[in-house]
Design a protein around this motif. Structure first.
Motif, short mmCIF file in Angstrom:
data_model
loop_
_atom_site.label_atom_id
_atom_site.label_comp_id
_atom_site.label_asym_id
_atom_site.label_seq_id
_atom_site.Cartn_x
_atom_site.Cartn_y
_atom_site.Cartn_z
N ILE A 199 2.84 3.97 3.18
CA ILE A 199 1.94 4.36 2.09
C ILE A 199 1.63 5.86 2.21
O ILE A 199 1.59 6.57 1.20
CB ILE A 199 0.64 3.52 2.10
CG1 ILE A 199 0.97 2.08 1.71
CG2 ILE A 199 -0.39 4.10 1.13
CD1 ILE A 199 -0.21 1.14 1.79
N LYS A 200 1.45 6.35 3.42
CA LYS A 200 1.21 7.79 3.61
C LYS A 200 2.41 8.59 3.09
O LYS A 200 2.24 9.61 2.42
CB LYS A 200 0.98 8.10 5.09
CG LYS A 200 -0.35 7.63 5.63
CD LYS A 200 -0.44 8.00 7.11
CE LYS A 200 -1.67 7.44 7.75
NZ LYS A 200 -1.72 7.72 9.18
N LYS A 257 2.43 8.45 -0.80
CA LYS A 257 1.40 9.34 -1.38
C LYS A 257 1.84 10.80 -1.29
O LYS A 257 1.70 11.56 -2.25
CB LYS A 257 0.06 9.15 -0.68
CG LYS A 257 -0.67 7.91 -1.08
CD LYS A 257 -2.00 7.82 -0.35
CE LYS A 257 -2.74 6.55 -0.70
NZ LYS A 257 -4.02 6.45 0.00
N THR A 276 2.51 13.23 -4.53
CA THR A 276 1.71 14.44 -4.71
C THR A 276 2.56 15.69 -4.62
O THR A 276 2.13 16.72 -5.12
CB THR A 276 0.57 14.56 -3.67
OG1 THR A 276 0.77 13.70 -2.60
CG2 THR A 276 -0.76 14.33 -4.25
N THR A 297 -3.36 12.21 -6.77
CA THR A 297 -2.48 11.05 -6.83
C THR A 297 -2.75 10.05 -5.72
O THR A 297 -2.96 10.42 -4.57
CB THR A 297 -1.01 11.50 -6.75
OG1 THR A 297 -0.76 12.38 -7.84
CG2 THR A 297 -0.06 10.33 -6.82
N THR A 298 -2.74 8.80 -6.09
CA THR A 298 -2.73 7.72 -5.12
C THR A 298 -1.58 6.80 -5.52
O THR A 298 -0.90 7.04 -6.51
CB THR A 298 -4.06 6.94 -5.11
OG1 THR A 298 -4.29 6.40 -6.41
CG2 THR A 298 -5.22 7.83 -4.71
N CYS A 299 -1.40 5.76 -4.77
CA CYS A 299 -0.33 4.81 -5.08
C CYS A 299 -0.87 3.65 -5.90
O CYS A 299 -1.91 3.09 -5.58
CB CYS A 299 0.27 4.24 -3.80
SG CYS A 299 1.22 5.42 -2.85
N TYR A 326 5.15 0.27 -4.56
CA TYR A 326 4.23 1.41 -4.58
C TYR A 326 4.80 2.48 -5.51
O TYR A 326 5.94 2.92 -5.33
CB TYR A 326 4.06 1.98 -3.17
CG TYR A 326 3.62 0.92 -2.18
CD1 TYR A 326 2.27 0.75 -1.88
CD2 TYR A 326 4.54 0.07 -1.57
CE1 TYR A 326 1.85 -0.24 -0.99
CE2 TYR A 326 4.13 -0.92 -0.69
CZ TYR A 326 2.79 -1.06 -0.41
OH TYR A 326 2.39 -2.04 0.47
N ASP A 344 3.67 5.98 -8.35
CA ASP A 344 2.70 7.02 -8.68
C ASP A 344 1.71 6.43 -9.68
O ASP A 344 2.09 5.99 -10.75
CB ASP A 344 3.44 8.21 -9.30
CG ASP A 344 2.56 9.41 -9.56
OD1 ASP A 344 1.34 9.24 -9.74
OD2 ASP A 344 3.11 10.52 -9.61
N ASP A 345 0.43 6.40 -9.32
CA ASP A 345 -0.56 5.78 -10.19
C ASP A 345 -0.75 6.55 -11.50
O ASP A 345 -1.35 6.04 -12.44
CB ASP A 345 -1.90 5.60 -9.47
CG ASP A 345 -2.64 6.89 -9.23
OD1 ASP A 345 -1.98 7.94 -9.08
OD2 ASP A 345 -3.88 6.86 -9.16
#
Length: 163
Positions: free
Chosen positions: A41-42, A45, A49, A96-98, A118, A120-121
């Motif tokens: 997840i890191k 993200k 970004t 940006t978050t997931c 996952y 890009d939100d």
């Protein structure tokens, strides 16, 4: 002394580019952080970004207008959105978050094995292209309204942590 990593401390995840001419790739990350501090997840993200969002004041204004239009389509109040200046809107947009799409729920019947996608939100707001392969995967897994925008990461995990 060897610098080899214990394979049992690693997991595999898949990267699905929205460009169908690019191959789907398999990657590895460490399990060390567990579900609470997930390395994949890191990485996702950081990937989302790092994508450039704007290149000029004209593009900033067009992007802000696009964000407002998408928010209104989603039910936001047009009058409230007009009170938010472009710089504040873009700052929020760039944070940006997931977005996490569940493909398989971790339940006792599948030994608590889950699969998540996952993305890009802000993929729709950034006007990212439809990721046909990821969209079809999500639809096949029971998300009939899936419309995955931009690149995607997919990971299988065991959710046996007590929460």
């Amino acid at each position: 002394m060897s610098s080899m990593v214990d394979p049992s401390s690693m997991f595999t995840y898949v990267f699905i580019p929205s460009d169908q001419n690019k191959p789907i790739t398999s990657n590895q990350a460490t399990k060390a952080g567990g579900l609470q501090d997930d390395e994949m997840i890191k990485k996702a993200k950081a990937y989302f970004t790092s994508a450039p969002v704007s290149t000029s004041p004209e593009n900033d204004a067009a992007l802000a207008a696009s964000i407002r239009a998408e928010a209104i389509k989603a039910g936001a109040s047009a009058s409230q959105l007009q009170n938010v200046n472009d710089a504040a809107l873009l700052a929020l947009h760039n944070s940006t978050t997931c977005e996490i799409t569940c493909l398989t729920l971790p339940v006792p019947g599948n030994k608590k094995t889950g699969v998540s996608m996952y993305t890009d939100d802000k993929g729709r707001g950034k006007n990212l292209p439809v990721n046909r392969r990821a969209t079809e995967l999500a639809k096949t897994c029971g998300n009939p309204d899936a419309d995955i925008r931009g690149d995607a990461f997919v990971s299988r995990y065991i959710d046996d942590e007590e929460g």
